[in-house]
Design a protein around this motif. Structure first.
Motif, PDB file in Angstrom:
ATOM      1  N   HIS A   1      21.646  16.203 -31.070  1.00  0.00           N
ATOM      2  CA  HIS A   1      22.873  15.463 -31.371  1.00  0.00           C
ATOM      3  C   HIS A   1      23.006  14.176 -30.562  1.00  0.00           C
ATOM      4  CE1 HIS A   1      24.233  19.616 -32.677  1.00  0.00           C
ATOM      5  NE2 HIS A   1      24.331  18.881 -33.768  1.00  0.00           N
ATOM      6  N   PHE A   2      22.182  14.014 -29.514  1.00  0.00           N
ATOM      7  CA  PHE A   2      22.236  12.807 -28.679  1.00  0.00           C
ATOM      8  C   PHE A   2      20.850  12.179 -28.662  1.00  0.00           C
ATOM      9  CE2 PHE A   2      25.743  15.441 -27.246  1.00  0.00           C
ATOM     10  CZ  PHE A   2      26.779  14.521 -27.148  1.00  0.00           C
ATOM     11  N   SER A   3      20.653  11.214 -29.541  1.00  0.00           N
ATOM     12  CA  SER A   3      19.336  10.613 -29.750  1.00  0.00           C
ATOM     13  C   SER A   3      19.027   9.552 -28.702  1.00  0.00           C
ATOM     14  CB  SER A   3      19.291   9.972 -31.139  1.00  0.00           C
ATOM     15  OG  SER A   3      18.183   9.120 -31.274  1.00  0.00           O
ATOM     16  N   ASN A   4      17.742   9.468 -28.345  1.00  0.00           N
ATOM     17  CA  ASN A   4      17.307   8.432 -27.410  1.00  0.00           C
ATOM     18  C   ASN A   4      17.274   7.042 -28.035  1.00  0.00           C
ATOM     19  OD1 ASN A   4      16.896  10.300 -25.322  1.00  0.00           O
ATOM     20  ND2 ASN A   4      15.109   9.169 -24.600  1.00  0.00           N
ATOM     21  N   SER A   5      17.527   6.950 -29.323  1.00  0.00           N
ATOM     22  CA  SER A   5      17.631   5.631 -29.957  1.00  0.00           C
ATOM     23  C   SER A   5      18.828   4.861 -29.421  1.00  0.00           C
ATOM     24  CB  SER A   5      17.731   5.765 -31.474  1.00  0.00           C
ATOM     25  OG  SER A   5      18.891   6.491 -31.850  1.00  0.00           O
ATOM     26  N   GLY A   6      19.641   5.510 -28.593  1.00  0.00           N
ATOM     27  CA  GLY A   6      20.754   4.824 -27.944  1.00  0.00           C
ATOM     28  C   GLY A   6      20.312   3.671 -27.076  1.00  0.00           C
ATOM     29  N   TYR A   7      19.048   3.688 -26.602  1.00  0.00           N
ATOM     30  CA  TYR A   7      18.563   2.563 -25.795  1.00  0.00           C
ATOM     31  C   TYR A   7      18.561   1.276 -26.603  1.00  0.00           C
ATOM     32  CZ  TYR A   7      17.232   5.284 -21.727  1.00  0.00           C
ATOM     33  OH  TYR A   7      17.275   6.051 -20.597  1.00  0.00           O
ATOM     34  N   SER A   8      18.112   1.341 -27.856  1.00  0.00           N
ATOM     35  CA  SER A   8      18.146   0.149 -28.700  1.00  0.00           C
ATOM     36  C   SER A   8      19.576  -0.277 -28.983  1.00  0.00           C
ATOM     37  CB  SER A   8      17.423   0.423 -30.031  1.00  0.00           C
ATOM     38  OG  SER A   8      16.031   0.502 -29.835  1.00  0.00           O
ATOM     39  N   ALA A   9      20.437   0.700 -29.251  1.00  0.00           N
ATOM     40  CA  ALA A   9      21.830   0.379 -29.553  1.00  0.00           C
ATOM     41  C   ALA A   9      22.531  -0.256 -28.362  1.00  0.00           C
ATOM     42  CB  ALA A   9      22.568   1.639 -29.994  1.00  0.00           C
TER      43      ALA A   9
END
Length: 394
Positions: free
Chosen positions: A55-63
């Motif tokens: 539910h908490f993706s590491n794609s948050g770095y790009s965001a």
């Protein structure tokens, strides 16, 4: 209604721990301005986020980057920005090349570099810690590990600094400069990768190209993605860790004297600094669905910052957390993350810090800060002295 906190305020950047304490007391989730991202600060909640990659993706770095710097193509090659099951494949292949043995074998060279850096400042009376010690050590180690020539070390550090500035959370930096450094990095290492394919050496790029698990190998984009991760994390984390340690020791001269008298305490010292002055104050996640944290509903597509520095000072996990105590049990601190995304470079950062501190504390006596106040980097993401003038005698 969740509380809102201004993480760009000068007093917060000087000392974030008072506001982190307020965040823990206020609610499980808070809004962090000027980003508008949501922060999670209590130890149990941070741990829950770190352990829930579904539910908490590491794609948050790009965001978390300015829109102009988001590059889906490059993010696709990054182990940091990947999620299971792809993350497991990447990690297995990377660890095939970047092994504990690889790190252990670096110790003699790290010690040699540490002595050379201290040689350059010993007898001067005063030196600038960041310029003379904490920047050069990890830069040289990572550059040599990746097979970068000495003539490119200045570029290497510039690329690292520029790319990290894009995640400061309180200022976007020079977007054009960050983009230029990113392009230079990929152009340079793209050339190195092709050279190593034709003529493998003993460096990490060659080992990454050759790594194989169950018939699978890293693609060129994935090799470059890990080199980029190592460039940034390998430089910044270690620079911060050593700088934070010296800043903290000079605030606690009794601890400095104790460690100089008993160097076997240095590993304990390093772990307590990781907890007390965490180099990475937070990390980035992106919710993949509506999800609840501590009774607060977070919508899908929200950038969430697990506040590692807050969790590491949570009273429920570490008694008297604002007290610097190198004898405390630091087990469970989250400075390097947790679970499947635990930092691959943690053993190297710990080794570099241990060796550098052993050399400095054995050769430099009466270590003191020249200025009373530490000048901290203007970032809520990385906690690190920007400048730190010190004096010592041989």
């Amino acid at each position: 209604m969740i509380a809102t906190f201004d993480i760009a305020a000068p007093h917060v950047l000087r000392n974030p721990y008072a506001v982190l304490s307020e965040i823990r007391r206020s609610s499980a989730v808070c809004k962090l301005m000027p980003t508008g991202f949501l922060g999670v600060g209590r130890y149990a909640d941070v741990l829950r986020v770190l352990q829930n990659s579904q539910h908490f993706s590491n794609s948050g770095y790009s965001a978390g980057m300015p829109p102009a710097l988001r590059d889906p193509e490059r993010a696709g090659g990054s182990i940091v920005q990947s999620d299971p099951p792809r993350h497991g494949k990447l990690r297995s292949l990377v660890t095939k090349a970047f092994t504990p043995r690889t790190v252990t074998q670096l110790e003699p060279r790290i010690r040699q570099i540490a002595h050379e850096l201290v040689d350059a400042v010993v007898g001067k009376g005063e030196f600038e810690l960041v310029r003379d010690i904490t920047n050069p050590l990890p830069m040289i180690v990572i550059a040599e590990l990746l097979g970068v020539g000495a003539d490119r070390r200045g570029d290497f550090k510039r690329w690292s600094d520029d790319m990290v500035s894009s995640l400061s959370l309180v200022r976007s930096g020079n977007v054009a400069q960050v983009m230029a450094s990113t392009q230079e990095f990929y152009a340079y290492f793209g050339g190195v990768l092709e050279e190593r394919r034709r003529d493998p050496k003993g460096d990490l790029i060659s080992l990454l190209i050759q790594a194989e698990v169950d018939g699978a190998r890293l693609t060129p984009r994935e090799v470059l993605g890990f080199a980029n991760t190592l460039l940034i994390a390998g430089n910044e984390t270690t620079t911060s860790l050593i700088g934070n340690t010296l800043a903290t020791l000079t605030d606690h001269p009794e601890v400095l004297a104790e460690v100089q008298a008993n160097p076997s305490l240095i590993p304990n010292l390093v772990e307590e600094v990781l907890r007390y002055e965490s180099p990475a104050q937070c990390i980035f996640r992106l919710t993949t669905a509506d999800v609840e944290v501590g009774g607060e509903l977070i919508p899908q597509g929200t950038v969430v910052l697990p506040l590692l520095a807050s969790a590491n000072r949570d009273e429920s996990r570490f008694p008297d957390p604002d007290r610097f105590d190198i004898h405390r049990d630091t087990k469970g601190h989250l400075a390097f993350g947790m679970d499947i995304h635990f930092c691959l470079g943690a053993p190297l950062a710990r080794l570099e810090a241990k060796v550098m501190l052993e050399v400095m504390l054995s050769r430099l006596k009466d270590l003191q800060r020249v200025e009373q106040e530490v000048t901290w980097s203007p970032s809520f993401f990385i906690r690190s002295p920007q400048h730190l003038r010190m004096r010592a005698r041989a």
